[in-house]
Motif scaffolding. Structure first.
Motif, PDB file in Angstrom:
ATOM      1  N   SER A 192       0.605  -1.217   0.053  1.00  0.00           N
ATOM      2  CA  SER A 192       0.211   0.102   0.005  1.00  0.00           C
ATOM      3  C   SER A 192       0.569   1.172   0.031  1.00  0.00           C
ATOM      4  O   SER A 192       0.070   2.717  -0.272  1.00  0.00           O
ATOM      5  N   ALA A 193       2.543   1.193   0.229  1.00  0.00           N
ATOM      6  CA  ALA A 193       2.742   2.685   0.642  1.00  0.00           C
ATOM      7  C   ALA A 193       3.163   2.926  -0.914  1.00  0.00           C
ATOM      8  O   ALA A 193       3.165   4.560  -0.625  1.00  0.00           O
ATOM      9  N   ARG A 194       3.271   1.920  -2.452  1.00  0.00           N
ATOM     10  CA  ARG A 194       3.533   2.980  -3.198  1.00  0.00           C
ATOM     11  C   ARG A 194       2.763   3.335  -3.592  1.00  0.00           C
ATOM     12  O   ARG A 194       2.360   4.512  -4.294  1.00  0.00           O
ATOM     13  N   SER A 195       0.972   3.829  -2.881  1.00  0.00           N
ATOM     14  CA  SER A 195       0.047   4.751  -3.163  1.00  0.00           C
ATOM     15  C   SER A 195      -0.240   5.445  -2.225  1.00  0.00           C
ATOM     16  O   SER A 195      -1.319   6.416  -2.745  1.00  0.00           O
ATOM     17  N   ARG A 196       0.138   5.530  -1.204  1.00  0.00           N
ATOM     18  CA  ARG A 196       0.064   6.372  -0.268  1.00  0.00           C
ATOM     19  C   ARG A 196       0.050   7.500  -0.971  1.00  0.00           C
ATOM     20  O   ARG A 196       1.368   8.320  -0.910  1.00  0.00           O
ATOM     21  N   PRO A 197      -1.125   8.813  -0.286  1.00  0.00           N
ATOM     22  CA  PRO A 197      -0.456  10.050  -1.472  1.00  0.00           C
ATOM     23  C   PRO A 197       1.085  10.806   0.431  1.00  0.00           C
ATOM     24  O   PRO A 197       1.558  10.387   1.788  1.00  0.00           O
ATOM     25  N   GLY A 198       2.151  10.976  -0.376  1.00  0.00           N
ATOM     26  CA  GLY A 198       3.003  12.119   0.849  1.00  0.00           C
ATOM     27  C   GLY A 198       4.225  11.083   0.797  1.00  0.00           C
ATOM     28  O   GLY A 198       4.261  11.170   1.987  1.00  0.00           O
ATOM     29  N   VAL A 199       4.246   9.381   0.483  1.00  0.00           N
ATOM     30  CA  VAL A 199       5.096   8.683   0.876  1.00  0.00           C
ATOM     31  C   VAL A 199       5.831   8.752  -0.014  1.00  0.00           C
ATOM     32  O   VAL A 199       5.467   8.372  -0.736  1.00  0.00           O
ATOM     33  N   GLU A 200       6.674   8.082   0.379  1.00  0.00           N
ATOM     34  CA  GLU A 200       8.692   8.296  -0.507  1.00  0.00           C
ATOM     35  C   GLU A 200       9.204   6.956  -0.053  1.00  0.00           C
ATOM     36  O   GLU A 200       8.997   6.708   0.430  1.00  0.00           O
ATOM     37  N   LEU A 201       9.459   6.322  -1.703  1.00  0.00           N
ATOM     38  CA  LEU A 201      10.183   5.431  -1.703  1.00  0.00           C
ATOM     39  C   LEU A 201      11.486   5.098  -2.313  1.00  0.00           C
ATOM     40  O   LEU A 201      11.841   6.146  -2.541  1.00  0.00           O
ATOM     41  N   ASP A 202      12.246   4.230  -1.285  1.00  0.00           N
ATOM     42  CA  ASP A 202      13.146   4.412  -1.417  1.00  0.00           C
ATOM     43  C   ASP A 202      13.795   4.022  -2.722  1.00  0.00           C
ATOM     44  O   ASP A 202      13.108   3.488  -3.392  1.00  0.00           O
ATOM     45  N   GLU A 321       7.698  -0.959   6.586  1.00  0.00           N
ATOM     46  CA  GLU A 321       7.282  -0.310   8.072  1.00  0.00           C
ATOM     47  C   GLU A 321       6.837   0.854   7.713  1.00  0.00           C
ATOM     48  O   GLU A 321       6.056   1.332   8.596  1.00  0.00           O
ATOM     49  N   LYS A 322       6.023   1.020   6.226  1.00  0.00           N
ATOM     50  CA  LYS A 322       5.098   1.791   5.714  1.00  0.00           C
ATOM     51  C   LYS A 322       3.864   2.042   5.974  1.00  0.00           C
ATOM     52  O   LYS A 322       3.096   2.345   5.877  1.00  0.00           O
ATOM     53  N   SER A 323       3.801   0.445   6.300  1.00  0.00           N
ATOM     54  CA  SER A 323       2.119  -0.097   6.095  1.00  0.00           C
ATOM     55  C   SER A 323       1.874  -0.966   7.418  1.00  0.00           C
ATOM     56  O   SER A 323       0.698  -0.072   8.238  1.00  0.00           O
ATOM     57  N   TYR A 324       2.774  -0.801   8.177  1.00  0.00           N
ATOM     58  CA  TYR A 324       2.906  -1.586   9.819  1.00  0.00           C
ATOM     59  C   TYR A 324       3.717  -1.393  11.102  1.00  0.00           C
ATOM     60  O   TYR A 324       5.018  -1.265  10.647  1.00  0.00           O
ATOM     61  N   ALA A 325       2.515  -0.657  11.675  1.00  0.00           N
ATOM     62  CA  ALA A 325       3.529   0.028  12.734  1.00  0.00           C
ATOM     63  C   ALA A 325       4.143  -0.581  14.052  1.00  0.00           C
ATOM     64  O   ALA A 325       5.333  -0.160  14.620  1.00  0.00           O
TER      65      ALA A 325
END
Length: 360
Positions: A192-202, A321-325
């Protein structure tokens, strides 16, 4: 809620055998084995086994050794295995399959858990013995019904969740949106991190996501999502065609070379669930109906055990870590591909039991 047992009429089996007797196999396209789909000789061998040696009544008996129910949950008749554990005080778990498999393919995990806790294995809406949703298919809508199944219908106050493929999205929505979920085990961890607004992927995350977006492996999804009824018309009328469509994906997505890592009778039992319920067309609905943003479940705050299966072996921890806290463990399997609980049920069972002990 009503008890349920599988009882396929003899005339359905007679019709199936008549169709298998009339199977026409295609001519092999030049190229390496499996490069153009399932090799006709492999398909022919499976068809021969299905017709001459496979015993559905024996398989039906094995499936019926598990308690099964059907229950109306918000307009959907849900079929589920309910395997009761021996111990008291343990957290139950709901286990959700994906496409192109079925509840039957998740039962090795039930056996591997050895009765340590209650295991509930529903059939996705439109799959097997579950009816279609009264609304468009979405992971969120299924998760809402699974939570009602676990809490309102079965009476659990807290539970764990595990899912694969389509079922992974359902499991993420359960863990992200339903307070009764105490923890999640994920071998198909969220993208889901690939579609979340404001999330930067390395760079590593982008490279991994590009590696799992192969055009050679996406044709099935495009067909199921754009022309589902045309495809269903071909597959619902031909057992060999249905077998080819499903077995080719099992071979492509599993860890082994071809189908060698699977018992052929288990493959046939999985295909039989689709054949006897005429559910192949409705199983395409996650591809043709899911709304935009269905992968954008809430950030998952409950404890998570991440198991990276070999089909996604380079999945970065940073992406999880961008989806599971609250990641309690992060493990890479040496064995077990896309069909993880089918291929390596012992590893998944171990992770479930460790997490259950942690959060109980």
């Amino acid at each position: 809620m009503a008890p349920f047992r599988i009882a396929v009429p003899d005339d359905v089996l007679d019709d199936l055998h008549g169709r298998l007797d009339s199977t026409l196999l295609p001519e092999k396209t030049p190229g390496p084995d499996w490069s153009n789909g399932i090799p006709p000789e492999v398909l022919g061998s499976l068809v021969d086994r299905w017709r001459d040696r496979y015993d559905w009544r024996e398989a039906e008996g094995r499936l019926n050794r598990f308690e099964q129910v059907r229950v109306d949950v918000d307009g959907c008749e849900v079929h589920a295995v309910v395997a009761r554990g021996r111990a008291t005080g343990r957290l139950p778990i709901v286990v959700t399959h994906g496409w192109p498999y079925s509840f039957a393919s998740m039962l090795p995990l039930v056996d591997a858990l050895g009765g340590e806790l209650d295991v509930v294995v529903p059939s996705l809406p439109g799959y097997g013995f579950s009816s279609v949703l009264p609304t468009a298919f979405s992971s969120e809508a299924v998760a809402d019904r699974w939570d009602a199944l676990m809490t309102t219908e079965l009476g659990y106050e807290r539970y764990l969740t595990y899912g694969e493929d389509v079922g992974a999205g359902v499991s993420d929505w359960l863990a992200g949106a339903h307070p009764a979920v105490a923890g999640i085990v994920a071998s198909h961890a969220s993208f889901s991190a690939r579609s979340r607004p404001g999330v930067e992927l390395d760079d590593a995350e982008r490279a991994f996501l590009a590696s799992v977006a192969s055009a050679a492996e996406s044709g099935y999804a495009h067909q199921q999502g754009t022309r589902p009824d045309t495809l269903a018309a071909a597959l619902i009328d031909s057992p060999s065609g249905l077998l080819a469509w499903i077995a080719e994906k099992i071979a492509a997505w599993s860890e082994g070379d071809g189908l060698e890592s699977f018992d052929p009778d288990d493959i046939l039992t999985n295909v039989m669930v689709y054949w006897i319920t005429r559910s192949i067309g409705t199983s395409f609905r996650p591809y043709s109906e899911s709304p935009a943003g269905d992968d954008l479940h809430p950030i998952i705050e409950v404890p998570a055990s991440i198991i990276v299966q070999t089909h996604e072996g380079a999945y970065p921890r940073s992406l999880a870590e961008k989806s599971y806290a609250d990641i309690r463990s992060f493990e890479r399997l040496s064995r077990g591909g896309h069909f993880t609980a089918w291929e390596n049920p012992t590893a998944i069972a171990s992770a479930i039991l460790v997490l259950e002990e942690t959060v109980r």
